[in-house]
Design a protein around this motif. Structure first.
Motif, PDB file in Angstrom:
ATOM      1  N   THR A  30       0.846  -1.188   0.000  1.00 33.34           N
ATOM      2  CA  THR A  30       0.000   0.000   0.000  1.00 33.34           C
ATOM      3  C   THR A  30       0.884   1.241   0.000  1.00 33.34           C
ATOM      4  O   THR A  30       2.076   1.169   0.306  1.00 33.34           O
ATOM      5  CB  THR A  30      -0.899   0.047   1.249  1.00 33.34           C
ATOM      6  OG1 THR A  30      -0.066   0.192   2.405  1.00 33.34           O
ATOM      7  CG2 THR A  30      -1.756  -1.210   1.367  1.00 33.34           C
ATOM      8  N   GLU A  31       0.272   2.376  -0.302  1.00 34.13           N
ATOM      9  CA  GLU A  31       1.028   3.633  -0.278  1.00 34.13           C
ATOM     10  C   GLU A  31       1.559   3.894   1.132  1.00 34.13           C
ATOM     11  O   GLU A  31       2.726   4.270   1.301  1.00 34.13           O
ATOM     12  CB  GLU A  31       0.138   4.786  -0.726  1.00 34.13           C
ATOM     13  CG  GLU A  31       0.834   6.115  -0.764  1.00 34.13           C
ATOM     14  CD  GLU A  31      -0.040   7.244  -1.277  1.00 34.13           C
ATOM     15  OE1 GLU A  31       0.262   8.404  -0.933  1.00 34.13           O
ATOM     16  OE2 GLU A  31      -1.012   6.974  -2.012  1.00 34.13           O
ATOM     17  N   ALA A  32       0.730   3.694   2.130  1.00 37.93           N
ATOM     18  CA  ALA A  32       1.148   3.922   3.520  1.00 37.93           C
ATOM     19  C   ALA A  32       2.323   3.029   3.905  1.00 37.93           C
ATOM     20  O   ALA A  32       3.285   3.482   4.533  1.00 37.93           O
ATOM     21  CB  ALA A  32      -0.023   3.704   4.470  1.00 37.93           C
ATOM     22  N   GLU A  33       2.256   1.754   3.514  1.00 35.11           N
ATOM     23  CA  GLU A  33       3.349   0.826   3.828  1.00 35.11           C
ATOM     24  C   GLU A  33       4.624   1.238   3.113  1.00 35.11           C
ATOM     25  O   GLU A  33       5.715   1.208   3.694  1.00 35.11           O
ATOM     26  CB  GLU A  33       2.969  -0.604   3.442  1.00 35.11           C
ATOM     27  CG  GLU A  33       4.040  -1.616   3.764  1.00 35.11           C
ATOM     28  CD  GLU A  33       3.692  -3.031   3.338  1.00 35.11           C
ATOM     29  OE1 GLU A  33       4.340  -3.951   3.831  1.00 35.11           O
ATOM     30  OE2 GLU A  33       2.779  -3.210   2.500  1.00 35.11           O
ATOM     31  N   ALA A  34       4.510   1.651   1.850  1.00 37.31           N
ATOM     32  CA  ALA A  34       5.682   2.083   1.092  1.00 37.31           C
ATOM     33  C   ALA A  34       6.324   3.304   1.742  1.00 37.31           C
ATOM     34  O   ALA A  34       7.550   3.384   1.842  1.00 37.31           O
ATOM     35  CB  ALA A  34       5.292   2.381  -0.356  1.00 37.31           C
ATOM     36  N   LEU A  35       5.511   4.244   2.215  1.00 39.25           N
ATOM     37  CA  LEU A  35       6.051   5.447   2.854  1.00 39.25           C
ATOM     38  C   LEU A  35       6.694   5.118   4.199  1.00 39.25           C
ATOM     39  O   LEU A  35       7.728   5.687   4.548  1.00 39.25           O
ATOM     40  CB  LEU A  35       4.957   6.500   3.001  1.00 39.25           C
ATOM     41  CG  LEU A  35       4.447   7.074   1.673  1.00 39.25           C
ATOM     42  CD1 LEU A  35       3.262   8.010   1.914  1.00 39.25           C
ATOM     43  CD2 LEU A  35       5.544   7.770   0.902  1.00 39.25           C
ATOM     44  N   GLU A  36       6.117   4.196   4.940  1.00 38.89           N
ATOM     45  CA  GLU A  36       6.742   3.752   6.196  1.00 38.89           C
ATOM     46  C   GLU A  36       8.083   3.083   5.906  1.00 38.89           C
ATOM     47  O   GLU A  36       9.074   3.324   6.602  1.00 38.89           O
ATOM     48  CB  GLU A  36       5.836   2.755   6.922  1.00 38.89           C
ATOM     49  CG  GLU A  36       4.626   3.374   7.569  1.00 38.89           C
ATOM     50  CD  GLU A  36       3.736   2.324   8.219  1.00 38.89           C
ATOM     51  OE1 GLU A  36       4.254   1.271   8.652  1.00 38.89           O
ATOM     52  OE2 GLU A  36       2.523   2.568   8.301  1.00 38.89           O
TER      53      GLU A  36
END
Length: 65
Positions: A30-36
């Motif tokens: 997900t975008e959130a996981e990629a940013l984390e």
């Protein structure tokens, strides 16, 4: 500190890289996981950057625009 990252959607999720730090990249479903994940990659990159720079011959280059 805030860094600008390049986020790309793919069939597997998202890939993310940091143009200002060559070779610093990550991914996530997900975008959130990629940013984390890229935040962690940036921290790890910055931890070893001084060591990598110490092994290189450093020069300065002036660029006129």
């Amino acid at each position: 500190m805030i860094y600008k990252v390049a986020l790309h959607r793919s069939e597997e999720g998202y890939s993310v890289s940091l143009p200002g730090l060559p070779g610093c990249c990550s991914q996530g479903e997900t975008e959130a996981e990629a940013l984390e994940n890229i935040a962690e990659a940036i921290r790890e990159y910055l931890e070893v950057a001084p060591e990598l720079a110490a092994k290189a011959e450093v020069r300065e280059v002036e660029v006129s625009v």
